[in-house]
Design an enzyme around this catalytic site. Sequence first.
Site, PDB file in Angstrom:
ATOM      1  N   HIS A 173       0.870  -1.201   0.000  1.00 49.38           N
ATOM      2  CA  HIS A 173       0.000   0.000   0.000  1.00 49.38           C
ATOM      3  C   HIS A 173       0.893   1.232   0.000  1.00 49.38           C
ATOM      4  O   HIS A 173       1.488   1.576   1.028  1.00 49.38           O
ATOM      5  CB  HIS A 173      -0.913   0.020   1.230  1.00 49.38           C
ATOM      6  CG  HIS A 173      -1.840   1.208   1.276  1.00 49.38           C
ATOM      7  ND1 HIS A 173      -3.192   1.090   1.542  1.00 49.38           N
ATOM      8  CD2 HIS A 173      -1.634   2.529   1.084  1.00 49.38           C
ATOM      9  CE1 HIS A 173      -3.756   2.285   1.509  1.00 49.38           C
ATOM     10  NE2 HIS A 173      -2.821   3.196   1.248  1.00 49.38           N
ATOM     11  N   HIS A 177       1.653   5.370  -1.741  1.00 51.31           N
ATOM     12  CA  HIS A 177       1.332   6.546  -2.564  1.00 51.31           C
ATOM     13  C   HIS A 177       2.630   7.097  -3.143  1.00 51.31           C
ATOM     14  O   HIS A 177       3.482   7.591  -2.385  1.00 51.31           O
ATOM     15  CB  HIS A 177       0.644   7.621  -1.719  1.00 51.31           C
ATOM     16  CG  HIS A 177      -0.636   7.139  -1.104  1.00 51.31           C
ATOM     17  ND1 HIS A 177      -1.856   7.248  -1.741  1.00 51.31           N
ATOM     18  CD2 HIS A 177      -0.884   6.497   0.069  1.00 51.31           C
ATOM     19  CE1 HIS A 177      -2.806   6.706  -0.979  1.00 51.31           C
ATOM     20  NE2 HIS A 177      -2.236   6.240   0.124  1.00 51.31           N
ATOM     21  N   LYS A 196      -9.343  -0.022  -6.039  1.00 47.59           N
ATOM     22  CA  LYS A 196      -9.380   0.639  -4.741  1.00 47.59           C
ATOM     23  C   LYS A 196     -10.720   1.307  -4.483  1.00 47.59           C
ATOM     24  O   LYS A 196     -11.193   2.111  -5.286  1.00 47.59           O
ATOM     25  CB  LYS A 196      -8.261   1.699  -4.701  1.00 47.59           C
ATOM     26  CG  LYS A 196      -8.113   2.414  -3.375  1.00 47.59           C
ATOM     27  CD  LYS A 196      -7.573   1.485  -2.289  1.00 47.59           C
ATOM     28  CE  LYS A 196      -7.705   2.091  -0.917  1.00 47.59           C
ATOM     29  NZ  LYS A 196      -6.571   2.873  -0.490  1.00 47.59           N
ATOM     30  N   HIS A 221     -10.348   1.493   1.634  1.00 47.84           N
ATOM     31  CA  HIS A 221     -10.135   2.466   2.708  1.00 47.84           C
ATOM     32  C   HIS A 221     -11.381   2.319   3.578  1.00 47.84           C
ATOM     33  O   HIS A 221     -12.451   2.795   3.218  1.00 47.84           O
ATOM     34  CB  HIS A 221      -9.985   3.889   2.161  1.00 47.84           C
ATOM     35  CG  HIS A 221      -9.784   4.881   3.261  1.00 47.84           C
ATOM     36  ND1 HIS A 221      -8.594   5.525   3.497  1.00 47.84           N
ATOM     37  CD2 HIS A 221     -10.632   5.309   4.249  1.00 47.84           C
ATOM     38  CE1 HIS A 221      -8.712   6.307   4.557  1.00 47.84           C
ATOM     39  NE2 HIS A 221      -9.940   6.196   5.031  1.00 47.84           N
ATOM     40  N   HIS A 280      -4.652  -0.461   5.679  1.00 44.60           N
ATOM     41  CA  HIS A 280      -4.209   0.330   6.838  1.00 44.60           C
ATOM     42  C   HIS A 280      -5.157   0.248   8.045  1.00 44.60           C
ATOM     43  O   HIS A 280      -5.697   1.245   8.494  1.00 44.60           O
ATOM     44  CB  HIS A 280      -3.924   1.788   6.462  1.00 44.60           C
ATOM     45  CG  HIS A 280      -4.973   2.516   5.681  1.00 44.60           C
ATOM     46  ND1 HIS A 280      -6.320   2.395   5.902  1.00 44.60           N
ATOM     47  CD2 HIS A 280      -4.845   3.418   4.666  1.00 44.60           C
ATOM     48  CE1 HIS A 280      -6.974   3.183   5.060  1.00 44.60           C
ATOM     49  NE2 HIS A 280      -6.111   3.807   4.296  1.00 44.60           N
ATOM     50  N   ASP A 311       1.462   2.697   3.492  1.00 45.48           N
ATOM     51  CA  ASP A 311       0.633   3.890   3.309  1.00 45.48           C
ATOM     52  C   ASP A 311       1.488   5.151   3.347  1.00 45.48           C
ATOM     53  O   ASP A 311       1.016   6.224   3.737  1.00 45.48           O
ATOM     54  CB  ASP A 311      -0.495   3.953   4.352  1.00 45.48           C
ATOM     55  CG  ASP A 311      -1.560   4.975   3.985  1.00 45.48           C
ATOM     56  OD1 ASP A 311      -1.666   5.348   2.802  1.00 45.48           O
ATOM     57  OD2 ASP A 311      -2.292   5.424   4.903  1.00 45.48           O
ATOM     58  N   ALA A 370      -3.913  14.951   5.528  1.00 50.50           N
ATOM     59  CA  ALA A 370      -3.683  13.647   6.163  1.00 50.50           C
ATOM     60  C   ALA A 370      -2.663  12.862   5.366  1.00 50.50           C
ATOM     61  O   ALA A 370      -2.791  12.737   4.147  1.00 50.50           O
ATOM     62  CB  ALA A 370      -4.994  12.882   6.219  1.00 50.50           C
TER      63      ALA A 370
HETATM   64  N1  LIG Z   1      -3.449   7.839   4.680  1.00 55.85           N
HETATM   65  C1  LIG Z   1      -3.552   9.158   4.555  1.00 55.85           C
HETATM   66  O1  LIG Z   1      -3.674   9.847   5.569  1.00 55.85           O
HETATM   67  N2  LIG Z   1      -3.519   9.780   3.351  1.00 55.85           N
HETATM   68  C2  LIG Z   1      -3.450   9.146   2.060  1.00 55.85           C
HETATM   69  C3  LIG Z   1      -4.754   8.579   1.614  1.00 55.85           C
HETATM   70  C4  LIG Z   1      -5.180   7.311   2.318  1.00 55.85           C
HETATM   71  O2  LIG Z   1      -4.484   6.297   2.267  1.00 55.85           O
HETATM   72  O3  LIG Z   1      -6.231   7.291   2.953  1.00 55.85           O
HETATM   73  C5  LIG Z   1      -2.953  10.180   1.041  1.00 55.85           C
HETATM   74  O4  LIG Z   1      -3.083   9.921  -0.168  1.00 55.85           O
HETATM   75  O5  LIG Z   1      -2.410  11.221   1.448  1.00 55.85           O
HETATM   76 ZN   LIG Z   2      -3.161   5.180   1.517  1.00 53.95          ZN
HETATM   77 ZN   LIG Z   3      -6.682   5.238   2.858  1.00 51.46          ZN
END
Ligand SMILES: NC(=O)N[C@@H](CC(=O)O)C(=O)O
Ligand SMILES: [Zn+2]
Ligand SMILES: [Zn+2]
Length: 349
Positions: A18, A20, A104, A141, A179, A252, A268
């Site tokens: 997982h 980004h 997703k 999510h 997560h 994450d 976030a």
């Molecule tokens: N985990 C997070 O707080 N943020 C993630 C999105 C997500 O995984 O929910 C993001 O893309 O910034």
């Molecule tokens: Zn994420």
């Molecule tokens: Zn998420």
Amino acid sequence: MTQLKSKQITLTRPDDWHLHLRDDLALKRTVSDTARVFGRAIVMPNLQPPVTTTALAADYRARIIENRSEHSQFEPLMTLYLTDNTSADEIYRAHESGIIHGVKLYPAGATTNSDAGVTELSHCYQALEAMQKLGIPLLVHGEVTSPEIDVFDREKVFIDQILIPLIKNFPELRIVFEHITTSNAAEFVASAADHIAATITPHHLLLNRNDLLVGAIRPHHYCLPVLKRNTHQQALIKAATSGSKKFFLGTDSAPHPRAGKESSCGCAGIYSAHAAIELYAEAFDAANALDKLEMFASFNGPDFYHLPRNQTQITLVKESWDVPQTLPFADSSLVPMRAGNQIAWKVVS
Ligand SMILES: NC(=O)N[C@@H](CC(=O)O)C(=O)O
Ligand SMILES: [Zn+2]
Ligand SMILES: [Zn+2]
């Protein structure tokens, strides 16, 4: 006096299930940090605009690969962003492409870049049916978004209101509860069928809501689902180190520029890719469970996704190092997890 030999551990090369990576200028930092250690990563599709088609995912994959260093073998495993309009045909195309490994589900408004997410799961039944038939995992999510539900309860309510009915309607659908942050989710997954699994982040193993809120608000510890109380943290540590094949590594890692986090309306997301396996090693070491790290980090994920385990290895030693206060990121900088402090484990090869 005998000198204690420093602790060392060798693992099959891990993967991140997982992640980004973001896009464009961000890829320079994110791809090299992850590819430093991980063989593969499940790449989240919450770009702006989101990665909703196989064609978009193929283009995004090419941009990631362009940012690998010359001899890197790092393999991005792409995902599609489910919307109210995702057709069964799109799912078939994704399957045929061979590059899409999951779809997703972002409940609309649940988290960063989720505005195009699903408003009602019933709108997605044709896509879900196709996924169930083809064996493509749904990555969730797992938080409800109703304004009346307290932010600390959103994962638990998601299990009751969304996940249980979904599993009832699609009993063979492969699901990764992403997560997870609560004992409720850990217990739910542990007792569910084998085709239902979960990822656990390093920050949810190492931190709890005191680390976000006690004495001062620490925006770099703000993520979604939000950190929970320490009893939930303990339940996640227990799940991750249990030896169960249903729990695996998913950082994450979610970079945001420093100014986006240090704000009156902060984003976030926690960035951990610069030190992810080292942070997991700390958490497993603290639980006296280093012998369970390889299953969690290197075996359970590929086994669930029906992919081969990696063939190479990495070695970590217990040796502290300093994390910088900031790291260059796109055209600005970010504040990584543990910034300005030390991490107890180090990758040496
Ligand atoms: N985990 C997070 O707080 N943020 C993630 C999105 C997500 O995984 O929910 C993001 O893309 O910034
Ligand atoms: Zn994420
Ligand atoms: Zn998420």
